[in-house]
Scaffold this motif. Structure first.
Motif, mmCIF file in Angstrom:
data_model
loop_
_atom_site.group_PDB
_atom_site.id
_atom_site.type_symbol
_atom_site.label_atom_id
_atom_site.label_comp_id
_atom_site.label_asym_id
_atom_site.label_seq_id
_atom_site.Cartn_x
_atom_site.Cartn_y
_atom_site.Cartn_z
ATOM 1 N N CYS A 136 116.300 -44.859 4.505
ATOM 2 C CA CYS A 136 114.872 -44.579 4.872
ATOM 3 C C CYS A 136 114.567 -43.443 4.051
ATOM 4 O O CYS A 136 114.391 -42.324 4.642
ATOM 5 N N SER A 137 114.577 -43.610 2.531
ATOM 6 C CA SER A 137 114.750 -42.086 1.732
ATOM 7 C C SER A 137 113.236 -41.633 1.520
ATOM 8 O O SER A 137 113.270 -40.446 1.016
ATOM 9 N N LEU A 162 106.341 -45.143 -2.348
ATOM 10 C CA LEU A 162 107.212 -44.014 -2.250
ATOM 11 C C LEU A 162 108.643 -44.198 -3.122
ATOM 12 O O LEU A 162 109.050 -43.520 -3.767
ATOM 13 N N GLN A 182 113.460 -52.015 0.027
ATOM 14 C CA GLN A 182 114.365 -52.737 0.927
ATOM 15 C C GLN A 182 113.823 -52.246 2.500
ATOM 16 O O GLN A 182 113.335 -51.076 2.810
ATOM 17 N N LEU A 185 115.700 -53.243 8.165
ATOM 18 C CA LEU A 185 115.652 -54.195 9.399
ATOM 19 C C LEU A 185 116.012 -55.550 8.738
ATOM 20 O O LEU A 185 116.356 -56.363 9.682
#
Ligand SMILES: C[S@@+](CC[C@H](N)C(=O)[O-])C[C@H]1O[C@@H](n2cnc3c(N)ncnc32)[C@H](O)[C@@H]1O
Length: 404
Positions: A136-137, A162, A182, A185
């Motif tokens: 979750c960059s 992002l 991606q 979840l």
């Protein structure tokens, strides 16, 4: 002597003590003063309740910033001392990080950069990471900061904008980085994690970081580092404990309960605080109105509202909110008096929240220990401690896990 951080041998004992403390005092921390005209515990503790109700909003705000020293009637001081002892957690060992190129800090907001530097300087693994996985960059600022010449980087993020700007930043710096869009979840995310990865997650919310712990341990990652946040961002209504100890506990946490550790305001500036106070005072005033209009003495949730709503007159605000909630028109009211009642209630609510606030850090630590114990059950040895000062980020706890 500085407080120690926690390692595998200490986790269960601290978890059990916190568990008993939280269970024993549920009546004090579960009900939210915002939702009740009178709290069930007030009848049991009339002296404390009366003292809190008699104080101003300014006193509540000052009290919250020095909570453990608040000279409130019993049992507040005893509970404060217990909460403080149980919340003690030392800083993880840090080392001087390698010099990083100035270019890596371009485009990174100041506070975020300081958090990244603090996170990076507290990472210590026995094995030299070969491939960082930034979970979750966002734009991947953390991953880029960590990645040295002999290492690779993969960033997972679901927001395409992002991903794109992160990828452009990496390219500009000539870094060997992959930025993948991606949903972490989704089922296919499992393929993204392999043994070679060292996953890192800075401030990944509830379900997102839990998913990392599950996939990393299942897919054989030998080391990882996670600084969680927003424990209440979960899909279910109830918290699903991860470790055997938390599963065996009688403590059942709702999504609302999980918001308690996030309710402090250290990072908010004066203007933001003023706006938030106005929003809450008006909602509390509307709550009095809706109880009278509906003839039901019960809190009615109101949705989050755009900031323009608070530039309206108070009367317009109430009319529009009544329409939004499908209620009859409030007609004529003494708007000045009603608004003043809202501000009075805000002062009471803020003060009545102070006993509840004693449990913020104990509950957060309980949640972190659930994660730590889960990792231990998956064969990791775990260290849990702080990685930055509280004012830099109230979410300043870091879990380091590695297995042979
Ligand atoms: C609080 S931010 C943290 C970002 C970054 N680690 C940092 O510290 O700046 C959480 C990030 O998770 C991303 N995110 C939210 N849900 C996600 C999901 N289901 N899969 C992947 N990323 C997600 C958001 O878009 C956001 O960039």
């Amino acid at each position: 002597m500085p407080e120690p951080f926690l390692t595998s041998g200490d986790l269960l004992a601290r978890f059990q003590t916190l568990d008993s403390f939280l269970l024993q005092h549920q009546a004090l921390w579960r009900p939210r003063p915002f939702h009740h005209l009178h709290l069930p515990w007030e009848a049991e503790l009339p002296e404390l309740a009366g003292w809190l109700r008699g104080r101003s909003l300014e006193q509540a705000e000052a009290g919250d910033s020095d909570l453990f020293a608040l000279p409130a009637p019993a049992p507040f001081p005893t509970l404060a001392a217990q909460a403080q002892t149980l919340s003690q957690l030392g800083e993880l060992p840090s080392r001087n990080s390698a010099e990083r190129a100035h270019a890596l800090s371009i485009d990174v907001p100041g506070r975020k950069l300081a958090q990244i530097q603090a996170f990076a300087s507290h990472l210590q693994f026995r094995r030299h990471p070969t491939h960082w996985l930034d979970w979750c960059s966002g734009k991947g600022h953390l991953g880029r900061w960590l990645t040295q010449d002999d290492q690779r980087l993969t960033c997972l993020e679901y927001d395409p904008a992002l991903v794109e700007s992160g990828s452009a930043l990496s390219k500009r710096l000539g870094l060997d980085a992959r930025h993948l869009q991606q949903d972490v979840l989704a089922d296919d995310c499992s393929e993204r994690l392999t043994q070679e990865h060292t996953p890192v997650a800075l401030h990944a919310c509830g379900d997102l970081h839990v998913r990392l712990l599950q996939l990393a341990s299942r897919n054989g990652c030998s080391q990882l580092a996670v600084a969680p946040c927003c424990y209440n961002r979960i899909a279910g209504k109830q918290y699903q404990p991860l470790s055997t100890a938390a599963q065996a506990s009688a403590l059942q946490l709702s999504r609302d309960d999980l918001g308690l550790p996030l309710s402090e305001t250290v990072t908010a500036g004066a203007r933001v605080r003023r706006q938030r106070n106005q929003s809450m005072a008006w909602r509390l005033a509307f709550d009095l109105l809706q109880r009278q209009l509906r003839g039901i003495d019960e809190y009615l949730p109101t949705p989050s509202l755009p900031s323009e709503w608070f530039s309206k007159t108070f009367a317009r605000f109430c009319h529009d909110l009544a329409t939004l909630r499908g209620m009859a028109s409030p007609g004529d009211q003494d708007w000045v008096a009603l608004e003043a009642q809202g501000w009075q209630r805000l002062a009471e609510v803020r003060n009545l929240e102070l006993p509840r606030n004693l449990f913020r850090r104990p509950l957060e630590l309980w949640l972190l220990l659930d994660r730590a114990l889960y990792l231990e059950e998956q064969g990791y040895s775990v260290r849990l401690g702080t990685f930055c000062e509280y004012p830099l980020s109230p979410r300043n706890l870091l879990l380091l896990a590695e297995r042979a």
